[in-house]
Design a protein around this motif. Structure first.
Motif, PDB file in Angstrom:
ATOM      1  N   LYS A 218       0.813  -1.217   0.000  1.00 18.59           N
ATOM      2  CA  LYS A 218       0.000   0.000   0.000  1.00 18.59           C
ATOM      3  C   LYS A 218       0.844   1.264   0.000  1.00 18.59           C
ATOM      4  CE  LYS A 218      -0.639   0.069   5.051  1.00 18.59           C
ATOM      5  NZ  LYS A 218      -1.637   0.085   6.152  1.00 18.59           N
TER       6      LYS A 218
ATOM      7  N   ALA B 128       0.278   4.304  -2.528  1.00 17.11           N
ATOM      8  CA  ALA B 128      -0.019   5.631  -1.995  1.00 17.11           C
ATOM      9  C   ALA B 128       0.965   6.671  -2.528  1.00 17.11           C
ATOM     10  CB  ALA B 128       0.021   5.601  -0.467  1.00 17.11           C
TER      11      ALA B 128
ATOM     12  N   ARG C 159      -0.120   9.922  -4.662  1.00 16.84           N
ATOM     13  CA  ARG C 159       0.224  11.240  -4.120  1.00 16.84           C
ATOM     14  C   ARG C 159       0.986  12.075  -5.144  1.00 16.84           C
ATOM     15  NH1 ARG C 159       4.206   9.801  -0.694  1.00 16.84           N
ATOM     16  NH2 ARG C 159       5.708  10.440  -2.283  1.00 16.84           N
TER      17      ARG C 159
ATOM     18  N   ARG D 131       6.217  11.974   1.165  1.00 17.28           N
ATOM     19  CA  ARG D 131       5.084  12.151   2.066  1.00 17.28           C
ATOM     20  C   ARG D 131       5.361  13.323   3.010  1.00 17.28           C
ATOM     21  NH1 ARG D 131       6.258   9.923   7.065  1.00 17.28           N
ATOM     22  NH2 ARG D 131       8.082   8.546   7.090  1.00 17.28           N
TER      23      ARG D 131
END
Length: 533
Positions: A274, A278, A282, A291
């Protein structure tokens, strides 16, 4: 390891992913640490007490024969540092064999050989020197900028370009990560490729590609380790030739490079993990390459070239040395192997190719106006950068000599040769190498402690050449698998540095993809083993 480790980087990485308690003087962890040290002291002390008094039977010392590689493996697991682990294994082997002067008995004979001189010439001088020259001429960076203009149109083609660069810069783990990451990062950043994606692309085309396109130092190193372990390769040249013949069965590298290509074009049926999914979402939707809470490793030191002010980098700075390197290494091999039919003794001019590439790179730089001192400084800086790798190589080949002296392989073969199911051995060897390389952060150190035992064991279980090839490929691939996933591996750290990625984001996001390649490889080895025995 990738093959040139950095103790500084490895120590820095341990600090990065250590828990807060690790930074404090925790009584429990301190007791555990001193327990291991005490065990090591007792082992060495006990061995010294019986030095010269251990009976030798059938070429080995019984359970004592396991002690040198076992101590090296256990200490490598615990300390996560292969230099001290290898040296301790050598010292223990000396007392088991009754040779307390390990310098005279093992170290000098091991590193004073033609095989080790070849490793040193190619690895320390030629490879390091070539990379150092490129930092002065800017040739590799100039080539990447030029090539990207023909390929990159968006995120997928940017990742595909990174994949291509990983294959072009196939000389080894750390070399590939630095050159590939430093050259493709600005391009991929422009097209919203997350740093997690890019670091995976760089890492997964480093050591895996180096073992699949082995016109580099890898076959020389492995050939030296396996020479004399079984009748198939009595000399290092035979070991090198076997490395080439085993390429189709290096399943982890094949699956890793193949999955990376599908990932680049976003053609995988699904993306495991995941965190990677992600990261992709993003970057595409928000343009954020990391992130929000990430702590990217600084990559400026790796992307800054030291090109002299008046020097103009050109494509010839890259194509001259690399073209000569590949041409001299590949063309004679292809001619003698396919055209002349010398499959048992093809012409391998790897050392000559590297030396000529360095001379060509230096000659081109001087002809274009670079000062001789600048060219020499680049060469020396490159050699200096791989010095720690040369130390590990010296200890690795010495431990091999120690294992031969105490009969480690002979004892393992005698104890397990009739017990193991042949069909399970390749996958078991791959799993063992995975654990060792993951814990130590080095594939080359893993080769040093596994190959001298694995090859005689495989020969005793089934001396069929095809079965030996499967076991050989399992050791090569399993070690690279563990090295790629390890957070203390130099390739893992440098992949993060060169791409500006949070180290643990890189580790967690790439592991499911690497695991997919590893499981497919293990299944392939087990399936083919049914036909090999």
């Amino acid at each position: 390891m990738g093959q040139s480790c950095s103790l500084f980087l490895r120590f820095d990485a341990m600090l990065l992913f250590a828990s807060p308690n690790d930074a404090t003087d925790d009584p429990a962890s301190s007791r555990v640490r001193w327990l291991f040290v005490g065990i090591a002291v007792l082992l060495v002390g006990g061995a010294v007490g019986v030095s010269g008094h251990i009976p030798e039977t059938d070429g080995h010392y019984g359970l004592w024969s396991l002690l040198p590689p076992l101590v090296a493996i256990v200490m490598a697991f615990y300390t996560r540092e292969v230099v001290s682990a290898l040296f301790l294994g050598i010292a223990v082997g000396g007392v088991v064999a009754g040779e307390l002067n390990v310098v005279q008995a093992f170290l000098i004979p091991a590193i004073g050989t033609e095989d080790f001189a070849l490793i040193l010439l190619v690895y320390l001088w030629a490879l390091g020197g070539l990379i150092g020259l490129w930092t002065r001429t800017g040739g590799a960076l100039r080539f990447a900028r030029w090539a990207s203009g023909f390929i990159v149109r968006g995120p997928r083609s940017a990742k595909f370009f990174a994949w291509i660069m990983g294959l072009v810069f196939h000389q080894g783990g750390t070399v590939s990560t630095v050159l590939t990451g430093a050259t493709v990062r600005p391009i991929s950043d422009e097209h919203n490729v997350s740093h997690e994606e890019l670091s995976y692309m760089v890492d997964s085309t480093a050591s895996p590609a180096a073992t699949l396109i082995p016109f580099n130092v890898w076959p020389i190193y492995v050939g030296g380790l396996v020479a004399g372990t079984i009748p198939l390769f009595e000399t290092s040249q035979e070991g090198i030739a076997f490395f080439f013949s085993a390429l189709p069965y290096n399943f982890y590298a094949i699956f890793a490079v193949g999955i990376t290509l599908l990932f680049a074009w976003e053609k995988l049926p699904f993306v495991p993990g995941k965190q990677m999914r992600a990261a992709m979402d993003r970057a595409r939707s928000t343009g954020k390459l990391d992130r929000d809470d990430a702590n990217p490793l600084a990559a400026d030191d790796l992307t800054n070239m030291k090109v002299p002010e008046r020097y103009q980098p050109g494509l010839v700075d890259f194509f001259g040395p690399i073209g000569l390197l590949l041409g001299v290494a590949i063309i004679p091999y292809m001619v003698t192997y396919f055209y002349l039919g010398r499959t048992d003794d093809p012409t391998l001019l790897i050392a000559e190719a590297f030396v000529l590439a360095v001379l060509a790179g230096m000659g081109i730089a001087l002809a274009k106006g670079m000062d001789l001192q600048d060219a020499i400084d680049g060469f020396v800086d490159g050699c200096r950068g791989v010095t720690i790798g040369a130390i590990i190589l010296a200890l690795a080949v010495t431990l091999k000599e120690v294992a031969d002296a105490v009969g480690t392989a002979d004892y393992v073969v005698a104890a397990l040769g009739d017990v193991l199911l042949p069909v399970t051995l390749p996958a078991l060897l791959m799993g063992l190498c995975l654990l060792i390389a993951f814990s130590t952060g080095t594939s080359w150190g893993t080769y040093a402690v596994v190959f001298p035992v694995a090859m005689p064991l495989a020969w005793a279980v089934s001396p069929e050449p095809f079965f030996i090839t499967l076991c050989f490929g399992a050791v090569v691939g399993g070690s690279v698998f563990g090295d790629q996933c390890s957070p203390i591996s130099d390739t893992t750290i440098l992949s993060s540095l060169a791409t500006g990625t949070d180290l643990m984001d890189h580790v967690y996001s790439q592991f499911p993809l690497a695991l997919m390649a590893g499981l497919l490889a293990a299944a392939a080895y087990t399936g083919l083993a049914f036909f090999a025995v």
